[in-house]
Design a protein around this motif. Sequence first.
Motif, PDB file in Angstrom:
ATOM      1  N   ARG A  53       4.107   0.417  -2.861  1.00  0.00           N
ATOM      2  CA  ARG A  53       5.366  -0.123  -2.803  1.00  0.00           C
ATOM      3  C   ARG A  53       5.451  -1.303  -1.908  1.00  0.00           C
ATOM      4  NH1 ARG A  53       9.099   5.285  -3.575  1.00  0.00           N
ATOM      5  NH2 ARG A  53       8.124   6.128  -5.357  1.00  0.00           N
ATOM      6  N   GLY A  54       4.520  -1.180  -0.896  1.00  0.00           N
ATOM      7  CA  GLY A  54       4.594  -2.235   0.297  1.00  0.00           C
ATOM      8  C   GLY A  54       5.225  -1.686   1.395  1.00  0.00           C
ATOM      9  N   ALA A  55       5.272  -2.188   2.682  1.00  0.00           N
ATOM     10  CA  ALA A  55       5.926  -1.648   3.940  1.00  0.00           C
ATOM     11  C   ALA A  55       6.269  -2.811   4.771  1.00  0.00           C
ATOM     12  CB  ALA A  55       4.979  -0.604   4.801  1.00  0.00           C
ATOM     13  N   ARG A  56       7.630  -2.669   5.620  1.00  0.00           N
ATOM     14  CA  ARG A  56       7.907  -3.405   6.357  1.00  0.00           C
ATOM     15  C   ARG A  56       8.255  -2.950   7.756  1.00  0.00           C
ATOM     16  NH1 ARG A  56      13.322  -3.899   6.154  1.00  0.00           N
ATOM     17  NH2 ARG A  56      14.235  -2.883   4.210  1.00  0.00           N
ATOM     18  N   PHE A  57       8.094  -3.706   8.843  1.00  0.00           N
ATOM     19  CA  PHE A  57       8.933  -3.293  10.146  1.00  0.00           C
ATOM     20  C   PHE A  57      10.295  -3.666  10.197  1.00  0.00           C
ATOM     21  CE2 PHE A  57      10.534  -4.760  14.159  1.00  0.00           C
ATOM     22  CZ  PHE A  57      10.488  -3.649  14.895  1.00  0.00           C
ATOM     23  N   PHE A  58      11.178  -2.713  10.270  1.00  0.00           N
ATOM     24  CA  PHE A  58      12.590  -3.230  10.225  1.00  0.00           C
ATOM     25  C   PHE A  58      13.425  -2.719  11.510  1.00  0.00           C
ATOM     26  CE2 PHE A  58      13.252   1.254   8.930  1.00  0.00           C
ATOM     27  CZ  PHE A  58      14.317   1.673   9.395  1.00  0.00           C
ATOM     28  N   THR A  77      -3.746   1.772  13.949  1.00  0.00           N
ATOM     29  CA  THR A  77      -4.963   1.748  12.740  1.00  0.00           C
ATOM     30  C   THR A  77      -4.689   2.534  11.615  1.00  0.00           C
ATOM     31  OG1 THR A  77      -6.486   0.981  14.562  1.00  0.00           O
ATOM     32  CG2 THR A  77      -7.475   1.847  12.641  1.00  0.00           C
ATOM     33  N   LEU A  78      -4.185   3.645  12.204  1.00  0.00           N
ATOM     34  CA  LEU A  78      -3.982   4.739  11.009  1.00  0.00           C
ATOM     35  C   LEU A  78      -2.719   4.040  10.257  1.00  0.00           C
ATOM     36  CD1 LEU A  78      -4.973   7.455   9.843  1.00  0.00           C
ATOM     37  CD2 LEU A  78      -2.916   8.667  11.049  1.00  0.00           C
ATOM     38  N   ILE A  79      -1.819   3.648  10.692  1.00  0.00           N
ATOM     39  CA  ILE A  79      -0.514   3.233  10.040  1.00  0.00           C
ATOM     40  C   ILE A  79      -0.891   2.012   9.047  1.00  0.00           C
ATOM     41  CG2 ILE A  79       1.707   2.141  10.428  1.00  0.00           C
ATOM     42  CD1 ILE A  79       2.163   3.626  12.678  1.00  0.00           C
ATOM     43  N   ASN A  80      -1.657   1.332   9.620  1.00  0.00           N
ATOM     44  CA  ASN A  80      -2.217   0.124   8.779  1.00  0.00           C
ATOM     45  C   ASN A  80      -3.057   0.639   7.601  1.00  0.00           C
ATOM     46  OD1 ASN A  80      -0.926  -1.840  10.322  1.00  0.00           O
ATOM     47  ND2 ASN A  80      -2.769  -2.115  11.648  1.00  0.00           N
ATOM     48  N   ALA A  81      -3.962   1.561   7.779  1.00  0.00           N
ATOM     49  CA  ALA A  81      -4.708   2.219   6.825  1.00  0.00           C
ATOM     50  C   ALA A  81      -3.781   2.722   5.809  1.00  0.00           C
ATOM     51  CB  ALA A  81      -5.608   3.116   7.341  1.00  0.00           C
ATOM     52  N   ILE A  82      -2.788   3.767   6.091  1.00  0.00           N
ATOM     53  CA  ILE A  82      -2.076   4.459   5.107  1.00  0.00           C
ATOM     54  C   ILE A  82      -1.146   3.384   4.199  1.00  0.00           C
ATOM     55  CG2 ILE A  82       0.032   5.685   5.149  1.00  0.00           C
ATOM     56  CD1 ILE A  82      -0.738   7.131   7.793  1.00  0.00           C
ATOM     57  N   THR A  83      -0.626   2.319   4.867  1.00  0.00           N
ATOM     58  CA  THR A  83       0.083   1.507   4.155  1.00  0.00           C
ATOM     59  C   THR A  83      -0.698   0.304   3.533  1.00  0.00           C
ATOM     60  OG1 THR A  83       0.552  -0.104   6.060  1.00  0.00           O
ATOM     61  CG2 THR A  83       2.058   1.604   5.557  1.00  0.00           C
ATOM     62  N   VAL A  86      -5.231  21.391   9.423  1.00  0.00           N
ATOM     63  CA  VAL A  86      -5.377  20.423  10.439  1.00  0.00           C
ATOM     64  C   VAL A  86      -6.065  19.055   9.256  1.00  0.00           C
ATOM     65  CG1 VAL A  86      -6.571  19.179  12.113  1.00  0.00           C
ATOM     66  CG2 VAL A  86      -5.639  21.526  12.338  1.00  0.00           C
ATOM     67  N   LEU A  87      -5.573  17.851   9.440  1.00  0.00           N
ATOM     68  CA  LEU A  87      -6.249  16.721   8.621  1.00  0.00           C
ATOM     69  C   LEU A  87      -7.245  15.993   9.278  1.00  0.00           C
ATOM     70  CD1 LEU A  87      -2.751  15.657   6.825  1.00  0.00           C
ATOM     71  CD2 LEU A  87      -4.409  17.135   6.089  1.00  0.00           C
ATOM     72  N   VAL A  88      -8.131  15.503   8.841  1.00  0.00           N
ATOM     73  CA  VAL A  88      -9.170  14.759   9.178  1.00  0.00           C
ATOM     74  C   VAL A  88      -9.239  13.543   8.640  1.00  0.00           C
ATOM     75  CG1 VAL A  88     -11.730  14.571   9.596  1.00  0.00           C
ATOM     76  CG2 VAL A  88     -10.691  17.010   9.565  1.00  0.00           C
ATOM     77  N   THR A  89      -9.145  12.453   9.626  1.00  0.00           N
ATOM     78  CA  THR A  89      -9.155  10.916   8.947  1.00  0.00           C
ATOM     79  C   THR A  89      -9.909   9.856   9.674  1.00  0.00           C
ATOM     80  OG1 THR A  89      -7.398  10.321  10.512  1.00  0.00           O
ATOM     81  CG2 THR A  89      -6.662  11.244   8.353  1.00  0.00           C
ATOM     82  N   SER A  90     -10.290   8.733   9.215  1.00  0.00           N
ATOM     83  CA  SER A  90     -10.691   7.626   9.814  1.00  0.00           C
ATOM     84  C   SER A  90     -10.051   6.272   9.131  1.00  0.00           C
ATOM     85  CB  SER A  90     -12.083   7.596   9.758  1.00  0.00           C
ATOM     86  OG  SER A  90     -12.634   6.297   9.872  1.00  0.00           O
ATOM     87  N   GLY A  91      -9.329   5.573  10.221  1.00  0.00           N
ATOM     88  CA  GLY A  91      -8.542   4.549   9.910  1.00  0.00           C
ATOM     89  C   GLY A  91      -9.553   3.216   9.463  1.00  0.00           C
ATOM     90  N   GLU A  92     -10.954   3.572  10.156  1.00  0.00           N
ATOM     91  CA  GLU A  92     -11.922   2.214   9.899  1.00  0.00           C
ATOM     92  C   GLU A  92     -12.430   2.567   8.600  1.00  0.00           C
ATOM     93  OE1 GLU A  92     -12.583   0.001  11.693  1.00  0.00           O
ATOM     94  OE2 GLU A  92     -10.932   0.355  13.582  1.00  0.00           O
TER      95      GLU A  92
END
Length: 209
Positions: A16-21, A50-56, A186-192
């Motif tokens: 749906r998109g995301a924006r800083f507000f 980096t993770l926020i950018n990857a999620i969105t 525990v979740l395991v992630t990589s934003g890269e």
Amino acid sequence: MEETDPIEEGRKLFARGARFFHAAQTAEGLPEPEGIEIALAGRSNVGKSTLINAITGQVALARVAQAPGRTRQLNFFRIGDGPLTIVDMPGYGYAAAPKAVKRDWQGLMFRYLRGRPNLRRVLLLMDARIEDKPADHAVMELLDQAAVSFQVVLTKADKMKPEALASKLASIGAIARRHPAALNEVLVTSGETGAGIAELRAVIHGLLA
């Protein structure tokens, strides 16, 4: 009734998109609580932006600081037209950060955690490559005191070999189980590389129910 696919629902949520507000440096500057907030906390340089950018799925939604410990405020990101807001909390525990910033984390941040009625969960990010530090344990204790549910998310998992990552996952899981406010998983992630991002989106979507 047809069962829904959590992964697909999570994908659609963030499509749906995301924006800083909004940004807040004081408790008085917090926006009015509405919808559901999910906060991301972690040591400076843990990879929150980096993770926020990857999620969105947005490359530059959250700015990645060139020097760790630069974020001094709560940054609010609205997902689509609601009801979800992602809150980026200041990093903690960075050696170069002035003592006043550490006091702010235990002041403003604790006030936010304890008094925010629409805060559903804190995602506590920890670098998979680095040993847990006293500051990590102190924040877990703050979350316990604030009675805020939190879940540990390991970042930068792509930098680890499978055996070392499995050992890290087991040790952090054992630590989480000692905290009443922590979820056991525990979740395991990589934003890269994007590893674990679909699963994290699905977890976040599940919190909207």
